[in-house]
Scaffold this active site. Structure first.
Site, PDB file in Angstrom:
ATOM      1  N   LYS A   1     -14.097  36.591 -51.729  1.00 13.42           N
ATOM      2  CA  LYS A   1     -14.267  36.756 -53.286  1.00 13.42           C
ATOM      3  C   LYS A   1     -13.362  37.137 -54.105  1.00 13.42           C
ATOM      4  O   LYS A   1     -12.638  38.442 -53.615  1.00 13.42           O
ATOM      5  CB  LYS A   1     -15.599  37.637 -53.346  1.00 13.42           C
ATOM      6  CG  LYS A   1     -16.751  37.185 -52.847  1.00 13.42           C
ATOM      7  CD  LYS A   1     -18.119  38.003 -53.337  1.00 13.42           C
ATOM      8  CE  LYS A   1     -18.787  37.733 -54.527  1.00 13.42           C
ATOM      9  NZ  LYS A   1     -19.991  38.554 -54.402  1.00 13.42           N
TER      10      LYS A   1
ATOM     11  N   GLY B   1     -19.997  33.101 -60.580  1.00 14.28           N
ATOM     12  CA  GLY B   1     -19.829  31.783 -59.702  1.00 14.28           C
ATOM     13  C   GLY B   1     -18.658  31.327 -59.247  1.00 14.28           C
ATOM     14  O   GLY B   1     -18.382  30.432 -58.408  1.00 14.28           O
TER      15      GLY B   1
ATOM     16  N   HIS C   1     -31.666  36.534 -55.423  1.00 13.57           N
ATOM     17  CA  HIS C   1     -31.119  36.965 -56.484  1.00 13.57           C
ATOM     18  C   HIS C   1     -31.929  37.982 -57.464  1.00 13.57           C
ATOM     19  O   HIS C   1     -32.562  37.085 -58.342  1.00 13.57           O
ATOM     20  CB  HIS C   1     -30.054  36.041 -57.174  1.00 13.57           C
ATOM     21  CG  HIS C   1     -29.129  36.661 -58.325  1.00 13.57           C
ATOM     22  ND1 HIS C   1     -27.927  35.841 -58.513  1.00 13.57           N
ATOM     23  CD2 HIS C   1     -29.219  37.754 -59.027  1.00 13.57           C
ATOM     24  CE1 HIS C   1     -27.000  36.765 -59.210  1.00 13.57           C
ATOM     25  NE2 HIS C   1     -28.060  37.689 -59.791  1.00 13.57           N
TER      26      HIS C   1
ATOM     27  N   LYS D   1     -26.900  30.008 -62.389  1.00 11.69           N
ATOM     28  CA  LYS D   1     -28.189  30.149 -62.535  1.00 11.69           C
ATOM     29  C   LYS D   1     -29.096  28.852 -63.161  1.00 11.69           C
ATOM     30  O   LYS D   1     -28.468  28.582 -64.323  1.00 11.69           O
ATOM     31  CB  LYS D   1     -28.733  31.311 -63.179  1.00 11.69           C
ATOM     32  CG  LYS D   1     -28.177  32.618 -62.477  1.00 11.69           C
ATOM     33  CD  LYS D   1     -27.958  33.766 -63.291  1.00 11.69           C
ATOM     34  CE  LYS D   1     -27.559  34.971 -62.792  1.00 11.69           C
ATOM     35  NZ  LYS D   1     -27.528  36.388 -63.558  1.00 11.69           N
TER      36      LYS D   1
ATOM     37  N   GLU E   1     -22.933  42.925 -58.209  1.00 13.37           N
ATOM     38  CA  GLU E   1     -22.023  43.136 -59.172  1.00 13.37           C
ATOM     39  C   GLU E   1     -22.660  43.577 -60.316  1.00 13.37           C
ATOM     40  O   GLU E   1     -24.003  43.663 -60.422  1.00 13.37           O
ATOM     41  CB  GLU E   1     -21.036  41.787 -59.479  1.00 13.37           C
ATOM     42  CG  GLU E   1     -22.204  40.723 -60.039  1.00 13.37           C
ATOM     43  CD  GLU E   1     -21.221  39.695 -60.252  1.00 13.37           C
ATOM     44  OE1 GLU E   1     -20.220  39.422 -59.854  1.00 13.37           O
ATOM     45  OE2 GLU E   1     -22.063  38.413 -60.836  1.00 13.37           O
TER      46      GLU E   1
ATOM     47  N   ASN F   1     -22.807  43.205 -64.775  1.00 16.25           N
ATOM     48  CA  ASN F   1     -22.603  42.598 -65.701  1.00 16.25           C
ATOM     49  C   ASN F   1     -22.661  43.427 -66.998  1.00 16.25           C
ATOM     50  O   ASN F   1     -23.554  43.991 -67.425  1.00 16.25           O
ATOM     51  CB  ASN F   1     -23.337  41.070 -65.942  1.00 16.25           C
ATOM     52  CG  ASN F   1     -23.057  39.971 -65.121  1.00 16.25           C
ATOM     53  OD1 ASN F   1     -24.294  39.819 -64.350  1.00 16.25           O
ATOM     54  ND2 ASN F   1     -21.894  39.823 -64.575  1.00 16.25           N
TER      55      ASN F   1
ATOM     56  N   ARG G   1     -22.543  43.315 -70.131  1.00 15.30           N
ATOM     57  CA  ARG G   1     -22.663  42.613 -71.381  1.00 15.30           C
ATOM     58  C   ARG G   1     -24.310  42.261 -71.482  1.00 15.30           C
ATOM     59  O   ARG G   1     -25.046  42.416 -70.623  1.00 15.30           O
ATOM     60  CB  ARG G   1     -21.894  41.388 -71.545  1.00 15.30           C
ATOM     61  CG  ARG G   1     -22.055  40.571 -70.396  1.00 15.30           C
ATOM     62  CD  ARG G   1     -21.328  39.307 -70.310  1.00 15.30           C
ATOM     63  NE  ARG G   1     -21.325  38.432 -69.129  1.00 15.30           N
ATOM     64  CZ  ARG G   1     -22.342  37.960 -68.343  1.00 15.30           C
ATOM     65  NH1 ARG G   1     -23.606  37.918 -69.087  1.00 15.30           N
ATOM     66  NH2 ARG G   1     -22.193  37.400 -67.179  1.00 15.30           N
TER      67      ARG G   1
END
Length: 447
Positions: free
Chosen positions: A158, A165, A208, A237, A288, A290, A292
């Site tokens: 990664k 993604g 997820h 998603k 991870e 996000n 926001r």
């Protein structure tokens, strides 16, 4: 006091922010590219400024143009929405140095969580379970091979600056790792300006599950339960719901507490999401964060009957967090309606919408920026609308979604509506027997 907000975005999220601002009595400024001049966010804002040509790098990602637009309209705050500049730490610093309030977390929090390797180590130190893998960046193929054999194949290679993604590759053995390491480094450099890679073990049969967190400037941080986002294609998603059909009260408490720990570790302000993978034994691992508001925030809103965008603006304006931690009140499901052809590998389907009818009725919400005769452009994300249904139980929410999808008419282009109709009738989905690889194991057309 925030009196005028410039929205550094487009599409449905720009409209969503404009609506929240109107309810709060705050003036709005819409920015738009030359090809977006007929977009609804341009029509509904109090003021508008063209910031460049169609290409995102020359318009929605052009920081000098956005700052100039804020200055000439006397906007005292900027809301980035999601995507574009929403997780750009340099943009946050430029806003602050220009005397403009950035409606989001600090540049420090964005920097720490934006680098996936640093984020993982930050969470590890905060006591949050993390996916087994490299500690920091793997510098070369020899180091990568050593780590991969220690954690065991399959692994994910990664990009530390990746997201959405992008910048990741599934690796099954040493031969594949040797073949794809330099290629993935080059792809990361081109896509994100950073070639650094790290390794994570693949969690088999994983789901997820993400936790919505929210913090204010006074150190108050809470979680707002979970969202299930396991139905995805190529890490994108497609369907989200809250609460998850597999999360128990005990697991919700554990994951929520871990997410709050992680958010506190970076003094997080505003809405953010801590994303976890949950294995077959309900063990969970940090993936991870996000930093926001997320695309799927409406399912959290409808499951708790709250408004995250209004709260985000109020917190950015210096108010204390007014939301209270509580159990889910309703079950909400969101289907992303994209301009894509599911019959042909979900390829993009830009063009003019010749006929349009939105579904309605009790328990149905549509967040969208499209209208009849609207031209879907090839330059931006393919999201056309988010269809959300909510009800006291999951089965009722699914029933409402089936009905709403039958009412949803978009002609002139291909959309993902046929895919969602299939999924809502799929016995595995109805039973909650899904994982992140589900759509790789079945042909959706035969569901």
């Amino acid at each position: 006091m925030i009196n005028k907000i410039l929205i550094a975005n487009r599409g449905e999220i720009a409209l969503r922010i404009i609506r929240a601002c109107k309810e709060l009595g705050i003036k709005t400024v819409a920015v738009y590219s030359e090809v977006d001049k007929h977009s609804l966010h341009v029509n509904f804002a109090d003021e508008v400024v063209c910031i460049g040509p169609a290409s995102s790098k020359d318009s929605y990602l052009k920081i000098p143009n956005i700052i100039a637009a804020a200055e000439i309209t006397n906007a005292d705050a900027i809301h980035p929405g999601y995507g574009f500049l929403s997780e750009n730490a340099d943009f946050v610093d430029i806003c602050e140095n220009s005397g403009i309030t950035f409606i989001g977390p600090s540049s420090d929090a964005i920097s720490k969580m934006g680098n996936k390797s640093i984020a993982k180590e930050t969470m590890r130190q905060a006591g949050v379970p993390v996916i087994p893998g490299s500690i920091g960046v793997v510098k070369n193929i020899d180091e990568a091979t050593k780590v991969a054999n220690q954690v065991g194949y399959p692994i994910l290679l990664k990009a530390v600056a990746g997201g959405g993604g992008k910048g990741m590759r599934f690796i099954n053995n040493d031969l594949e790792l040797k073949r794809f390491f330099l290629m993935t480094q080059n792809e990361a450099e081109v896509s994100f300006g950073n070639p650094d890679l790290y390794i994570e073990k693949v969690v088999k049969g994983s789901r997820h599950i993400e936790i919505q967190v929210f913090g204010d400037k006074y150190g108050n941080i809470i979680h707002l339960n979970e969202r299930e986002c396991s139905i995805q294609r190529r890490h994108q998603k497609l369907i989200e719901e809250a609460p998850s059909p597999i999360v128990t009260s005990e697991l919700r408490k554990k994951m929520g507490e871990a997410a709050v720990k992680g958010a506190k570790a970076v003094n997080y302000v505003g809405p953010g999401t801590i994303e976890f993978l949950v294995d077959e034994n309900l063990n969970f691992y940090f993936m991870e964060m996000n930093t926001r508001i997320q695309v799927e925030h409406p399912v959290t809103e409808e499951s708790l009957i709250i408004d995250l965008i209004k709260e985000q603006i109020m917190v950015a304006d210096g108010n204390k967090l007014s939301l209270k931690q509580s159990k889910p009140k309703l079950h909400a499901i969101e289907c992303r309606i994209n301009a894509e052809d599911p019959e042909n590998g979900f390829i993009p389907s830009p063009g003019k919408i010749t006929s349009l009818h939105f579904p309605g009725g009790h328990g149905v919400r549509v967040d969208s920026h499209i209208y009849q005769e609207y031209v879907v452009l090839p330059y931006y994300d393919s999201l056309l609308a988010k269809l959300i249904t909510f009800a006291p139980t999951r089965n009722e929410a699914i029933a409402k979604m089936k009905r709403a999808l039958d009412e949803f008419v978009i002609e002139g282009i291909k959309t993902t509506i046929p895919f969602h109709k299939k999924m809502m009738n799929n016995l595995d989905f109805i039973a909650g027997k899904i994982d992140t690889k589900y759509l790789e194991k079945v042909d959706w057309k035969e569901l």
